[in-house]
Design an enzyme around this catalytic site. Structure first.
Site, PDB file in Angstrom:
ATOM      1  N   ARG A 225       0.845  -1.193   0.000  1.00 42.05           N
ATOM      2  CA  ARG A 225       0.000   0.000   0.000  1.00 42.05           C
ATOM      3  C   ARG A 225       0.881   1.244   0.000  1.00 42.05           C
ATOM      4  NH1 ARG A 225      -3.379  -2.787  -1.734  1.00 42.05           N
ATOM      5  NH2 ARG A 225      -5.356  -3.383  -0.781  1.00 42.05           N
ATOM      6  N   HIS A 273      -1.053   0.293  -9.890  1.00 39.52           N
ATOM      7  CA  HIS A 273      -1.700  -0.687  -9.005  1.00 39.52           C
ATOM      8  C   HIS A 273      -2.209  -1.900  -9.813  1.00 39.52           C
ATOM      9  CE1 HIS A 273      -3.960  -1.124  -4.930  1.00 39.52           C
ATOM     10  NE2 HIS A 273      -3.804  -2.306  -5.491  1.00 39.52           N
TER      11      HIS A 273
HETATM   12  P1  NDP Z   1      -1.543 -11.944   4.494  1.00 38.01           P
HETATM   13  O1  NDP Z   1      -2.494 -11.480   5.527  1.00 38.01           O
HETATM   14  O2  NDP Z   1      -1.641 -13.331   3.986  1.00 38.01           O
HETATM   15  O3  NDP Z   1      -0.041 -11.738   5.020  1.00 38.01           O
HETATM   16  C1  NDP Z   1       0.365 -10.620   5.730  1.00 38.01           C
HETATM   17  C2  NDP Z   1       1.768 -10.860   6.267  1.00 38.01           C
HETATM   18  O4  NDP Z   1       2.214  -9.657   6.912  1.00 38.01           O
HETATM   19  C3  NDP Z   1       1.822 -11.967   7.326  1.00 38.01           C
HETATM   20  O5  NDP Z   1       3.009 -12.716   7.195  1.00 38.01           O
HETATM   21  C4  NDP Z   1       1.841 -11.169   8.644  1.00 38.01           C
HETATM   22  O6  NDP Z   1       2.482 -11.833   9.735  1.00 38.01           O
HETATM   23  C5  NDP Z   1       2.666  -9.973   8.228  1.00 38.01           C
HETATM   24  N1  NDP Z   1       2.445  -8.849   9.152  1.00 38.01           N
HETATM   25  C6  NDP Z   1       1.299  -8.209   9.440  1.00 38.01           C
HETATM   26  N2  NDP Z   1       1.494  -7.253  10.368  1.00 38.01           N
HETATM   27  C7  NDP Z   1       2.812  -7.309  10.667  1.00 38.01           C
HETATM   28  C8  NDP Z   1       3.639  -6.590  11.568  1.00 38.01           C
HETATM   29  N3  NDP Z   1       3.155  -5.616  12.352  1.00 38.01           N
HETATM   30  N4  NDP Z   1       4.942  -6.912  11.629  1.00 38.01           N
HETATM   31  C9  NDP Z   1       5.455  -7.901  10.849  1.00 38.01           C
HETATM   32  N5  NDP Z   1       4.722  -8.628   9.982  1.00 38.01           N
HETATM   33  C10 NDP Z   1       3.423  -8.322   9.889  1.00 38.01           C
HETATM   34  O7  NDP Z   1      -1.662 -10.895   3.293  1.00 38.01           O
HETATM   35  P2  NDP Z   1      -1.389 -11.146   1.731  1.00 38.01           P
HETATM   36  O8  NDP Z   1      -0.054 -11.763   1.577  1.00 38.01           O
HETATM   37  O9  NDP Z   1      -2.545 -11.815   1.102  1.00 38.01           O
HETATM   38  O10 NDP Z   1      -1.400  -9.633   1.179  1.00 38.01           O
HETATM   39  C11 NDP Z   1      -0.495  -8.655   1.676  1.00 38.01           C
HETATM   40  C12 NDP Z   1      -0.903  -7.276   1.180  1.00 38.01           C
HETATM   41  O11 NDP Z   1      -0.613  -7.137  -0.201  1.00 38.01           O
HETATM   42  C13 NDP Z   1      -2.412  -6.948   1.251  1.00 38.01           C
HETATM   43  O12 NDP Z   1      -2.787  -6.583   2.551  1.00 38.01           O
HETATM   44  C14 NDP Z   1      -2.522  -5.805   0.269  1.00 38.01           C
HETATM   45  O13 NDP Z   1      -2.312  -4.572   0.925  1.00 38.01           O
HETATM   46  C15 NDP Z   1      -1.378  -6.028  -0.706  1.00 38.01           C
HETATM   47  N6  NDP Z   1      -1.867  -6.364  -2.052  1.00 38.01           N
HETATM   48  C16 NDP Z   1      -1.499  -5.567  -3.104  1.00 38.01           C
HETATM   49  C17 NDP Z   1      -1.942  -5.851  -4.372  1.00 38.01           C
HETATM   50  C18 NDP Z   1      -1.496  -5.066  -5.552  1.00 38.01           C
HETATM   51  O14 NDP Z   1      -1.991  -5.293  -6.653  1.00 38.01           O
HETATM   52  N7  NDP Z   1      -0.544  -4.176  -5.428  1.00 38.01           N
HETATM   53  C19 NDP Z   1      -2.852  -6.955  -4.640  1.00 38.01           C
HETATM   54  C20 NDP Z   1      -3.131  -7.776  -3.484  1.00 38.01           C
HETATM   55  C21 NDP Z   1      -2.670  -7.458  -2.223  1.00 38.01           C
HETATM   56  P3  NDP Z   1       1.904 -13.223  10.330  1.00 38.01           P
HETATM   57  O15 NDP Z   1       2.189 -14.256   9.252  1.00 38.01           O
HETATM   58  O16 NDP Z   1       2.675 -13.446  11.540  1.00 38.01           O
HETATM   59  O17 NDP Z   1       0.431 -13.018  10.538  1.00 38.01           O
HETATM   60  C1  OXD Z   2      -5.918  -6.043  -3.245  1.00 34.98           C
HETATM   61  C2  OXD Z   2      -5.425  -5.046  -4.182  1.00 34.98           C
HETATM   62  O1  OXD Z   2      -5.799  -5.857  -2.047  1.00 34.98           O
HETATM   63  O2  OXD Z   2      -5.794  -5.076  -5.341  1.00 34.98           O
HETATM   64  O3  OXD Z   2      -6.439  -7.076  -3.722  1.00 34.98           O
HETATM   65  O4  OXD Z   2      -4.619  -4.202  -3.817  1.00 34.98           O
END
Ligand code: NDP
Ligand code: OXD
Length: 310
Positions: A225, A273
């Protein structure tokens, strides 16, 4: 009848509505703001809903995010806290994200920017080939997306270090967790990939201090983000040489304003994006599954933890 409301600014919702009605016989589908009996709405399908909207539906039992991220829903201060939110997790979305990151990593690693400049100058100048085994990649976020790309980069021979909130154990990946291990995770990394959810704990994490943990001349890839990045710290890190470039898919304001310095910065790659997108068939299937599970009283999948904010 089960009433569903779609809260999504899109020009063409007809295919989604048609498919929903085809797949679930006894549903009514409404499109915000055309909803005359809010007390009937039991599920909302949404992307970037207006603030305050969720509190208007007393029978609401399910919120479905049309993407992987959910901060666009959780930022609503009037969000009812007892309604489960499910998000989209699907294999195409995951593998497309990994493709995007692999492309950015390899372009940096194989001196794409340098060769672009050399071509412009019509200068034939082979550069020494870099060692893949010496290019440490740090991935912030080892969830669905982070762990997939970590494995794929590792298969290509990159040493990968990943960081998460809770400890992880992934074959071939050096795993770190918690705020206290962030510096350790990133030390000696040449590439930093951000795949964290946006939460109060992760907002602004791509800042001067974090960049200082990396090797001089490192590369930043932010696909999570825009609010993870402190923009002025990136520009300063590029000026000082702490970072040599950045590939950005997400921004504080989207679309990126025309006069934004990132557009014309020679060391920044901007994409709109599109690192990945939800496949519409799979997304429909996820929506149908979530509604069916809710109605059958079965456990929902990919449910968001309100407490953790993702
Ligand atoms: P997940 O919820 O599967 O994974 C999130 C990861 O971040 C987990 O490993 C989690 O730790 C870690 N995390 C969360 N908070 C913290 C913290 N405070 N400190 C350290 N680690 C942390 O999410 P996804 O992998 O599915 O997606 C990640 C992000 O990608 C989405 O939230 C979205 O914002 C972005 N995204 C962007 C897209 C784009 O097109 N640019 C498309 C899709 C998503 P733990 O494993 O311990 O819970
Ligand atoms: C998502 C994105 O979160 O598109 O799926 O960013």
């Amino acid at each position: 009848m089960f009433s569903i409301l779609i809260v999504y600014e899109s020009e063409n919702l007809e295919p989604l509505i048609t498919e929903l009605k085809k797949s679930i016989s006894d549903i009514d589908v409404y499109i915000w703001p055309k909803v005359n009996q809010p007390e009937k709405i039991e599920a909302i399908i949404t992307w970037e809903p207006p603030l305050g909207i969720m509190a208007k539906f007393p029978q609401l039992k399910l919120i479905i995010s049309l993407g992987a991220g959910v901060e666009h829903i959780l930022k609503d201060p009037h969000l009812p806290q007892n309604v489960p939110i499910v998000r989209i997790v699907e294999p195409d979305l995951t593998s497309r994200m990994s493709e995007y990151i692999l492309l950015a990593v390899l372009r940096f690693h194989r001196q794409g920017l340098e060769y672009q400049k050399l071509q412009k100058a019509q200068h034939w100048q082979p550069l020494p080939l870099p060692e893949t085994s010496e290019c440490n990649i740090g991935i912030l976020g080892l969830g669905v997306l982070g762990s997939d790309v970590a494995r794929k980069l590792n298969i290509l021979g990159f040493p990968v270090r990943g960081w998460s909130r809770t400890p992880k154990n992934i074959d071939g990946i050096e795993c770190f967790s918690g705020q206290e291990q962030l510096k350790l995770c990133l030390s000696k990394c040449r590439v930093l990939v951000c795949l964290l959810p946006l939460t109060p704990q992760t907002e602004g994490i791509l800042n001067r201090e974090t960049f200082s943990f990396l090797s001089q001349g490192s590369y930043l890839i932010n696909v999570a983000r825009g609010q993870h990045l402190v923009e002025k710290d990136l520009l300063e890190a590029l000026d000082s040489g702490q970072l040599s470039g950045a590939c950005l898919d997400v921004f504080h304001q989207e679309p990126l304003p025309k006069n934004h310095p990132f557009w014309s910065h020679p060391q920044i790659t901007v994409t709109p994006h599109i690192a990945t997108q939800t496949d519409s068939d799979y997304c429909l299937q996820s929506i149908i599954n979530a509604i069916s599970c809710l109605r059958a009283g079965l456990p929902l999948q990919n449910v968001v933890d309100y407490q953790q904010g993702y």
